[in-house]
Design a protein around this motif. Structure first.
Motif, mmCIF file in Angstrom:
data_model
loop_
_atom_site.group_PDB
_atom_site.id
_atom_site.type_symbol
_atom_site.label_atom_id
_atom_site.label_comp_id
_atom_site.label_asym_id
_atom_site.label_seq_id
_atom_site.Cartn_x
_atom_site.Cartn_y
_atom_site.Cartn_z
ATOM 1 N N ALA A 119 -2.337 -9.570 8.285
ATOM 2 C CA ALA A 119 -2.047 -10.463 9.409
ATOM 3 C C ALA A 119 -0.581 -10.331 9.811
ATOM 4 O O ALA A 119 -0.250 -10.344 10.992
ATOM 5 C CB ALA A 119 -2.378 -11.907 9.041
ATOM 6 N N GLU A 152 -3.913 -22.605 8.184
ATOM 7 C CA GLU A 152 -5.255 -22.699 7.589
ATOM 8 C C GLU A 152 -5.816 -24.102 7.770
ATOM 9 O O GLU A 152 -6.989 -24.288 8.050
ATOM 10 C CB GLU A 152 -5.247 -22.475 6.087
ATOM 11 C CG GLU A 152 -4.994 -21.151 5.513
ATOM 12 C CD GLU A 152 -5.997 -20.045 5.736
ATOM 13 O OE1 GLU A 152 -7.209 -20.292 5.875
ATOM 14 O OE2 GLU A 152 -5.565 -18.913 5.744
ATOM 15 N N GLN A 166 -6.422 -24.781 11.777
ATOM 16 C CA GLN A 166 -7.553 -24.132 12.443
ATOM 17 C C GLN A 166 -8.853 -24.279 11.652
ATOM 18 O O GLN A 166 -9.887 -23.733 12.043
ATOM 19 C CB GLN A 166 -7.248 -22.661 12.728
ATOM 20 C CG GLN A 166 -7.217 -21.780 11.494
ATOM 21 C CD GLN A 166 -6.663 -20.394 11.796
ATOM 22 O OE1 GLN A 166 -6.215 -20.127 12.887
ATOM 23 N NE2 GLN A 166 -6.691 -19.516 10.810
ATOM 24 N N GLY A 167 -8.802 -25.017 10.546
ATOM 25 C CA GLY A 167 -10.040 -25.330 9.832
ATOM 26 C C GLY A 167 -10.504 -24.246 8.885
ATOM 27 O O GLY A 167 -11.558 -24.361 8.275
ATOM 28 N N THR A 168 -9.720 -23.174 8.731
ATOM 29 C CA THR A 168 -10.171 -22.113 7.833
ATOM 30 C C THR A 168 -9.969 -22.495 6.364
ATOM 31 O O THR A 168 -10.553 -21.867 5.486
ATOM 32 C CB THR A 168 -9.443 -20.795 8.131
ATOM 33 O OG1 THR A 168 -8.081 -21.079 8.429
ATOM 34 C CG2 THR A 168 -10.078 -20.101 9.316
ATOM 35 N N LEU A 169 -9.168 -23.534 6.133
ATOM 36 C CA LEU A 169 -9.055 -24.004 4.751
ATOM 37 C C LEU A 169 -10.426 -24.478 4.271
ATOM 38 O O LEU A 169 -10.779 -24.340 3.104
ATOM 39 C CB LEU A 169 -8.033 -25.146 4.659
ATOM 40 C CG LEU A 169 -7.655 -25.531 3.234
ATOM 41 C CD1 LEU A 169 -6.933 -24.386 2.542
ATOM 42 C CD2 LEU A 169 -6.778 -26.768 3.219
ATOM 43 N N GLU A 170 -11.207 -25.003 5.206
ATOM 44 C CA GLU A 170 -12.558 -25.454 4.882
ATOM 45 C C GLU A 170 -13.421 -24.264 4.454
ATOM 46 O O GLU A 170 -14.269 -24.383 3.577
ATOM 47 C CB GLU A 170 -13.169 -26.156 6.107
ATOM 48 C CG GLU A 170 -14.208 -27.176 5.771
ATOM 49 C CD GLU A 170 -14.507 -28.110 6.941
ATOM 50 O OE1 GLU A 170 -13.709 -28.193 7.890
ATOM 51 O OE2 GLU A 170 -15.565 -28.761 6.896
ATOM 52 N N LEU A 171 -13.174 -23.121 5.090
ATOM 53 C CA LEU A 171 -13.886 -21.897 4.710
ATOM 54 C C LEU A 171 -13.516 -21.485 3.292
ATOM 55 O O LEU A 171 -14.386 -21.204 2.459
ATOM 56 C CB LEU A 171 -13.523 -20.777 5.688
ATOM 57 C CG LEU A 171 -14.025 -19.380 5.359
ATOM 58 C CD1 LEU A 171 -15.455 -19.232 5.843
ATOM 59 C CD2 LEU A 171 -13.158 -18.324 6.008
ATOM 60 N N LEU A 172 -12.226 -21.489 3.000
ATOM 61 C CA LEU A 172 -11.774 -21.054 1.680
ATOM 62 C C LEU A 172 -12.243 -22.018 0.598
ATOM 63 O O LEU A 172 -12.759 -21.604 -0.433
ATOM 64 C CB LEU A 172 -10.245 -20.957 1.652
ATOM 65 C CG LEU A 172 -9.631 -19.881 2.536
ATOM 66 C CD1 LEU A 172 -8.110 -19.997 2.520
ATOM 67 C CD2 LEU A 172 -10.049 -18.507 2.058
ATOM 68 N N MET A 173 -12.075 -23.324 0.858
ATOM 69 C CA MET A 173 -12.331 -24.298 -0.199
ATOM 70 C C MET A 173 -13.813 -24.617 -0.391
ATOM 71 O O MET A 173 -14.168 -25.330 -1.313
ATOM 72 C CB MET A 173 -11.553 -25.590 0.056
ATOM 73 C CG MET A 173 -10.036 -25.523 0.002
ATOM 74 S SD MET A 173 -9.187 -24.347 -1.057
ATOM 75 C CE MET A 173 -10.042 -24.404 -2.581
ATOM 76 N N THR A 174 -14.672 -24.105 0.494
ATOM 77 C CA THR A 174 -16.104 -24.261 0.240
ATOM 78 C C THR A 174 -16.708 -22.942 -0.248
ATOM 79 O O THR A 174 -17.900 -22.838 -0.447
ATOM 80 C CB THR A 174 -16.857 -24.726 1.501
ATOM 81 O OG1 THR A 174 -16.647 -23.786 2.554
ATOM 82 C CG2 THR A 174 -16.378 -26.094 1.945
ATOM 83 N N LEU A 184 2.242 -28.598 2.554
ATOM 84 C CA LEU A 184 2.360 -30.053 2.645
ATOM 85 C C LEU A 184 2.214 -30.557 4.076
ATOM 86 O O LEU A 184 2.240 -31.754 4.315
ATOM 87 C CB LEU A 184 3.711 -30.502 2.077
ATOM 88 C CG LEU A 184 3.915 -30.210 0.589
ATOM 89 C CD1 LEU A 184 5.298 -30.648 0.141
ATOM 90 C CD2 LEU A 184 2.848 -30.908 -0.240
ATOM 91 N N THR A 185 2.074 -29.656 5.034
ATOM 92 C CA THR A 185 2.003 -30.087 6.429
ATOM 93 C C THR A 185 1.005 -29.217 7.175
ATOM 94 O O THR A 185 0.579 -28.187 6.684
ATOM 95 C CB THR A 185 3.392 -29.974 7.105
ATOM 96 O OG1 THR A 185 3.248 -30.239 8.494
ATOM 97 C CG2 THR A 185 3.964 -28.597 6.938
ATOM 98 N N ARG A 186 0.609 -29.688 8.371
ATOM 99 C CA ARG A 186 -0.168 -28.789 9.208
ATOM 100 C C ARG A 186 0.649 -28.347 10.419
ATOM 101 O O ARG A 186 0.145 -27.743 11.335
ATOM 102 C CB ARG A 186 -1.506 -29.411 9.619
ATOM 103 C CG ARG A 186 -1.381 -30.736 10.333
ATOM 104 C CD ARG A 186 -2.752 -31.198 10.784
ATOM 105 N NE ARG A 186 -3.625 -31.475 9.648
ATOM 106 C CZ ARG A 186 -4.940 -31.407 9.701
ATOM 107 N NH1 ARG A 186 -5.536 -31.057 10.811
ATOM 108 N NH2 ARG A 186 -5.665 -31.706 8.654
ATOM 109 N N ARG A 245 -6.771 -33.529 0.240
ATOM 110 C CA ARG A 245 -8.039 -33.670 0.960
ATOM 111 C C ARG A 245 -8.680 -35.023 0.708
ATOM 112 O O ARG A 245 -8.398 -35.696 -0.231
ATOM 113 C CB ARG A 245 -8.989 -32.556 0.533
ATOM 114 C CG ARG A 245 -8.668 -31.298 1.314
ATOM 115 C CD ARG A 245 -9.587 -30.200 0.912
ATOM 116 N NE ARG A 245 -9.097 -29.484 -0.249
ATOM 117 C CZ ARG A 245 -9.862 -29.113 -1.256
ATOM 118 N NH1 ARG A 245 -11.107 -29.394 -1.279
ATOM 119 N NH2 ARG A 245 -9.339 -28.453 -2.254
#
Ligand SMILES: Nc1ncnc2c1ncn2[C@@H]1O[C@H](COP(=O)(O)OP(=O)(O)O)[C@@H](O)[C@H]1O
Ligand SMILES: [Mg+2]
Lengths: 329, 314
Positions: free
Chosen positions: B14, B73, B76-84, B209-211, B314
């Motif tokens: 990236a 992450e 854009q909601g990709t943390l949800e991809l990683l953490m699931t 610690l932030t978005r 979370r």
């Protein structure tokens, strides 16, 4: 098999879901139906291990999402409300990334990607940058991502929300194609969507499950009275009298339209449509319109309210709407 | 391990394929070249100034590399991809960190061109062809291969880039040896790498610690500024000697003594924490185990709290 027991989640003082309990059996499509803010996303986020529950348990094919988290997550494919995409990647490399973090063996990665792209009809866009795809295509990439490791359990959060009618049909067809091979749990706030896709429906309202039944039973129960909208070319008074006189008709309501249209309500379990059409034509009038009025989620709630007083949750003392954004640290 | 590698690779790619990464790299090359050219014009050529003076720029540049890592992450909601997915928070943090660290290594690598240029300017090597021209060519070749490998996602090209990088490094080693600056140049690079590794770890922490990327950038730069410039400046202002104790001290004198002790202690703590101090050791060719321990503890602590932050946010 997915077992959800007494799942409760609070956001601060607000109870978002309250003792949610249900089962999803192997190979079935389970519809999770509820209005916006009912707690569907919260439940799904807990089931997939993204959010911790305040209390209660989730087991995915026996693996506890908290105690045995990685094993449980291995079995899940999840499409969040907004597809979690890396905009700078190509479709293919994004799916390759997803396959690898889902522990697909190296030599199977490319065949799995091909299969999942094929399943959602996106193979010809493999080299497109995701950021340049339309909303419908992005949703399909999101679905491919959920399928790429061939999970036994699929959890889809409002998979057709925000798409146009053609895309909705397309996605619904894809989901129906998954029945049998996967256990699918999908959420929606549209009754007809749940009816079109799900074998069983769970209705959630203000964080509590208010009904669980097969789609057939629920539909039958809801359609306590079939409602038909008709427009007949003929003398107004005579037409109305005729409609009211048909056997099985409970009530006729004139809509404020001009020329007049009527809503005909039948008795329970009676399909009036063909008889009504025949009789109108036999009377020598013209039948301009005859349409069944689909029941909505509101009708379901009405039904539940009038039939199961005891199962209706008392309104929460806490506000129903809380700011959705988590505070940035 | 494979998961960490997958995440690191995605992150590295990236950076290589996005404009931001190249802007940061070019800016870094630009400012470091100033510290290379300036002494050259005054008649001496050395790597020392490059090493010493780039720190302050790294304070502002490296947080820009890390600011998006976790903040984006989340956004854009990709943390949800990683953490699931079957991925732990530790794997996410380590993968991201190693990816950005690899990119920083490429940034440092591209400054090898100064070494080759110096070797020629100093007129110590037999011919400008080797190592200067060969070295410059190899440096460029490595970067081009790397960019191609990233864009095309090609493994063979990646291996070719790695081979070219090793050849470049050997060539640079030869050039440094010819110049008689082998030791300081090598330790200087090790020092810069370790310092950057600390900066990046702190950047990963604030990004988690932030978005908001800007918040991450500003807070990281502020922390780094404190740990490098401010803390050295403060420890320079404070007394560096143990206060003497008078024989029969009254209350005031005792108080002064204790206060002096406290200041002295503070100075020592500042000195120990000052990242700049250690870098000067490195630039002078001194490798001290204590410096490594300090840097490593910063890295481990930052990454540890980054993992905790991900787990609890979370
Ligand atoms: N991160 C959050 N912080 C605070 N409240 C939230 C958060 N996410 C959801 N809520 C609240 O919890 C309730 C359920 O939300 P949600 O699960 O998103 O419902 P649905 O998906 O059915 O629309 C809503 O009242 C919503 O405002
Ligand atoms: Mg929702």
């Amino acid at each position: 098999m997915v077992e959800v027991d007494n799942l409760t989640r609070k956001y601060g003082a607000m109870l978002a879901i309250d003792r949610v309990t249900f089962r999803a059996h192997d190979g079935e499509i389970l519809g999770f139906l509820g209005k916006n803010g009912a707690g569907k996303t919260t439940t799904m986020r807990i089931m997939t291990g993204f959010l911790p529950a305040s209390s209660g348990t989730v087991r995915i094919n026996g693996a506890d999402i908290k105690e045995d988290s990685l094993e449980a997550r291995r079995q899940i494919g999840y499409l969040p409300e907004t597809a979690p995409l890396y905009e700078d990647m190509s479709v293919f490399s994004y799916l390759a990334f997803c396959a690898r973090i889902r522990e697909v063996p190296s030599r199977e990665v490319s065949t799995r990607i091909e299969q999942s792209m094929k399943a959602v009809h996106i193979s010809e866009r493999r080299n497109w940058q995701i950021g340049k795809l339309s909303k419908g295509l992005r949703r399909r990439v999101g679905l491919a991502q959920a399928l790429v490791h061939n999970p036994r359990v699929l959890i889809l959060d409002e998979p057709t929300e925000g798409l146009d009618p053609e895309q909705i049909i397309e996605i619904r067809r894809l989901i129906l194609g998954l029945r049998g091979d996967h256990t699918v749990i999908l959420s929606t706030h549209i009754l007809s969507e749940a009816q079109a896709l799900a074998d069983r429906i769970i209705i959630i309202d203000r964080g509590r499950i208010v009904a669980v039944d097969t789609t057939e039973n629920l539909t039958r129960a809801v359609v306590r009275a079939q409602r038909i909208r008709v427009q007949v070319e003929g003398p107004e008074a005579a037409v109305r009298k005729h409609l009211e006189g048909l056997s099985g008709v409970q009530r006729v309501e004139r809509l404020p339209d001009e020329p007049p249209r009527y809503v005909v309500e039948s008795e329970r379990d009676t399909d009036l449509r063909s008889r009504l059409a025949d009789s109108v034509i036999n009377a020598g009038w013209g039948l301009v319109e005859l349409e069944r009025i689909e029941p909505t989620l509101e009708d379901v709630f009405l039904h539940i309210t009038s039939h199961h007083e005891d199962r209706i949750p008392t309104p929460d003392p806490t506000p129903a709407e809380a700011p959705k954004e988590e505070a940035a640290a | 391990m494979r998961t960490i590698g997958t995440i690191a690779e995605r992150e590295f790619r990236a950076l290589v394929t996005a404009p931001l990464g190249w802007v940061i790299m070019l800016f870094f090359l630009f400012v470091s070249s100033i510290f290379f050219v300036a002494p050259l014009q005054r008649g001496f050529a050395t790597m020392r100034l490059v090493v010493g003076n780039t720190t302050i720029w790294l304070v502002f540049l490296l947080p820009a590399l890390t600011m998006r890592l976790l903040a984006e992450e989340k956004k854009q909601g990709t943390l949800e991809l990683l953490m699931t997915s079957p991925v732990t928070e530790t794997q996410v943090v380590l993968g991201k960190y190693l990816g950005v660290l690899a990119y920083y290594a490429v940034m440092l690598f591209s400054t090898l061109q100064y070494v080759f240029a110096l070797a020629w300017v100093r007129d110590k090597t037999p011919s400008p062809f080797f190592p200067t021209y060969v070295g410059l060519f190899l440096t460029a070749l490595t970067l081009v291969l790397l960019a191609l490998a990233s864009v095309r996602e090609s493994r063979p090209l990646g291996i070719a880039a790695a081979v070219a990088a090793v050849a470049t490094a050997l060539c640079a080693g030869f050039a440094m040896k010819e110049m008689g600056e082998w030791g300081p140049a090598l330790t200087g690079y090790i020092g810069l790498f370790m310092l950057g590794a600390v900066f990046l770890a702190i950047g990963v922490l604030t990004s988690g610690l932030t978005r908001n990327q800007i918040i991450s950038w500003v807070s990281t730069a502020a922390i780094l500024l404190f740990l490098t410039v401010l803390i050295s400046w403060m420890s320079d202002q404070l007394p560096d000697q143990l206060p003497t104790r008078e024989a029969n001290a009254d209350f005031g004198a005792t108080f002064q003594y204790l206060f002096g002790m406290m200041l002295y202690g503070l100075t020592q703590v500042f000195k120990a924490l000052s990242l700049q101090q250690n870098l000067e050791n490195f630039a002078q060719g001194v490798l001290d185990l204590r410096d490594f321990v300090l840097y490593l503890s910063f890295i481990v602590a930052s990454l540890f709290f980054a993992v905790r932050g991900l787990q609890t946010s979370r």
